[in-house]
Design a protein around this motif. Sequence first.
Motif, short mmCIF file in Angstrom:
data_model
loop_
_atom_site.label_atom_id
_atom_site.label_comp_id
_atom_site.label_asym_id
_atom_site.label_seq_id
_atom_site.Cartn_x
_atom_site.Cartn_y
_atom_site.Cartn_z
N ARG A 95 53.02 29.11 48.00
CA ARG A 95 53.17 29.59 49.37
C ARG A 95 52.32 30.83 49.58
O ARG A 95 52.25 31.71 48.71
N ALA A 96 51.67 30.90 50.72
CA ALA A 96 50.77 32.01 51.06
C ALA A 96 49.62 32.13 50.07
O ALA A 96 48.91 33.13 50.05
N GLY A 97 49.45 31.10 49.23
CA GLY A 97 48.35 31.10 48.28
C GLY A 97 48.56 31.98 47.08
O GLY A 97 47.63 32.20 46.29
N LEU A 98 49.77 32.51 46.87
CA LEU A 98 50.04 33.38 45.73
C LEU A 98 50.86 32.64 44.68
O LEU A 98 52.01 32.28 44.91
N GLY A 99 50.23 32.41 43.54
CA GLY A 99 50.91 31.75 42.43
C GLY A 99 51.34 32.78 41.39
O GLY A 99 50.79 33.89 41.32
N ARG A 100 52.29 32.39 40.58
CA ARG A 100 52.77 33.29 39.53
C ARG A 100 52.00 33.07 38.23
O ARG A 100 51.52 31.98 37.96
N PHE A 101 51.91 34.13 37.44
CA PHE A 101 51.34 34.00 36.11
C PHE A 101 52.07 34.95 35.17
O PHE A 101 52.76 35.87 35.61
N SER A 112 45.65 31.84 44.38
CA SER A 112 45.35 30.53 43.81
C SER A 112 44.05 29.93 44.35
O SER A 112 43.61 28.90 43.88
N ARG A 113 43.45 30.59 45.34
CA ARG A 113 42.19 30.08 45.90
C ARG A 113 40.97 30.63 45.17
O ARG A 113 39.95 29.95 45.07
N ASN A 114 41.07 31.85 44.65
CA ASN A 114 39.91 32.44 43.97
C ASN A 114 40.26 33.07 42.63
O ASN A 114 39.41 33.69 41.99
N PHE A 115 41.52 32.92 42.18
CA PHE A 115 41.99 33.40 40.88
C PHE A 115 41.83 34.90 40.71
O PHE A 115 41.60 35.39 39.60
N GLN A 116 41.98 35.63 41.80
CA GLN A 116 42.00 37.08 41.73
C GLN A 116 43.45 37.56 41.60
O GLN A 116 44.34 37.06 42.28
N ILE A 117 43.67 38.54 40.72
CA ILE A 117 45.01 39.08 40.54
C ILE A 117 45.38 39.90 41.77
O ILE A 117 44.66 40.83 42.15
N CYS A 126 59.75 37.28 38.06
CA CYS A 126 59.09 37.08 39.35
C CYS A 126 59.57 35.76 39.95
O CYS A 126 59.49 34.73 39.29
N GLU A 127 60.07 35.82 41.17
CA GLU A 127 60.46 34.60 41.86
C GLU A 127 59.24 34.02 42.57
O GLU A 127 58.27 34.73 42.86
N ALA A 128 59.27 32.71 42.85
CA ALA A 128 58.18 32.09 43.58
C ALA A 128 57.99 32.80 44.92
O ALA A 128 58.97 33.14 45.59
N PHE A 129 56.75 33.06 45.28
CA PHE A 129 56.46 33.81 46.50
C PHE A 129 56.96 33.04 47.72
O PHE A 129 56.73 31.85 47.86
N ASP A 130 57.67 33.76 48.59
CA ASP A 130 58.13 33.18 49.84
C ASP A 130 57.52 34.03 50.96
O ASP A 130 56.32 34.08 51.11
N GLU A 131 58.32 34.73 51.72
CA GLU A 131 57.78 35.67 52.69
C GLU A 131 57.37 36.97 52.00
O GLU A 131 56.65 37.78 52.57
N SER A 132 57.86 37.16 50.81
CA SER A 132 57.50 38.31 49.99
C SER A 132 57.68 37.91 48.53
O SER A 132 58.17 36.83 48.22
#
Length: 211
Positions: A95-101, A112-117, A126-132
């Motif tokens: 969601r919002a293009g932010l994946g966890r690592f 997750s689009r350009n692999f920038q931290i 860390c919970e899966a990104f939602d609105e925050s």
Amino acid sequence: MKWLMAVLLLVSRFALADPCPPSSQQEDWSATCFKGQGATRQVKLEHLTKLEFDGSGHALIVIERPRELVAVDRQGLVVVPGIYHTGDFDYPNARAGLGRFRSGAKCGYFDSRNFQIRIPASFDQCEAFDESATVCADCVSYCVDHDCHQRVMVGGKGYHLDQRNRVLSRFTPPSLAQACNGVPPNSVERTAGKSILRCPPDVNSPFSSVH
């Protein structure tokens, strides 16, 4: 004789299997294809030509043992280790293009689009990104079901962060004595590296009276 030839052929295939196959084949790599440790890992020079890069200039590799999905740049440097790959909530559908690592024992978020931290790995859960991003530090994460589909943060300090790693709000995770909707768990089980809370039935649940 035929069975012997079949066995020899099978053995030879395994013997000739490339531990560092072209990344386009999406096969597992051996950890021996890298040099360095942890955050300083890099694909060995002789394997760089096997990498196929996306539009952002990164390649994805699955390391076999311990199993880990990583993103490397054109120099073979691991830029995002320990990528969560759970489908609905993380890469590639975050969601919002932010994946966890995860890097070592800490977690964070990447684009997750350009692999920038985007949010460095400095949190214990860390919970899966939602609105925050919902994260906690100095806390312990417990599973509340055997498959660990749901987790609860216990102890420490909690934060809600925006995509730029700015604190939106703070919260205090419950203590272990209040981890099950305000009451203590019946027990805590530790199995296969997971800590599982066995919570008593929720008397307010509409399903608690269903038999």
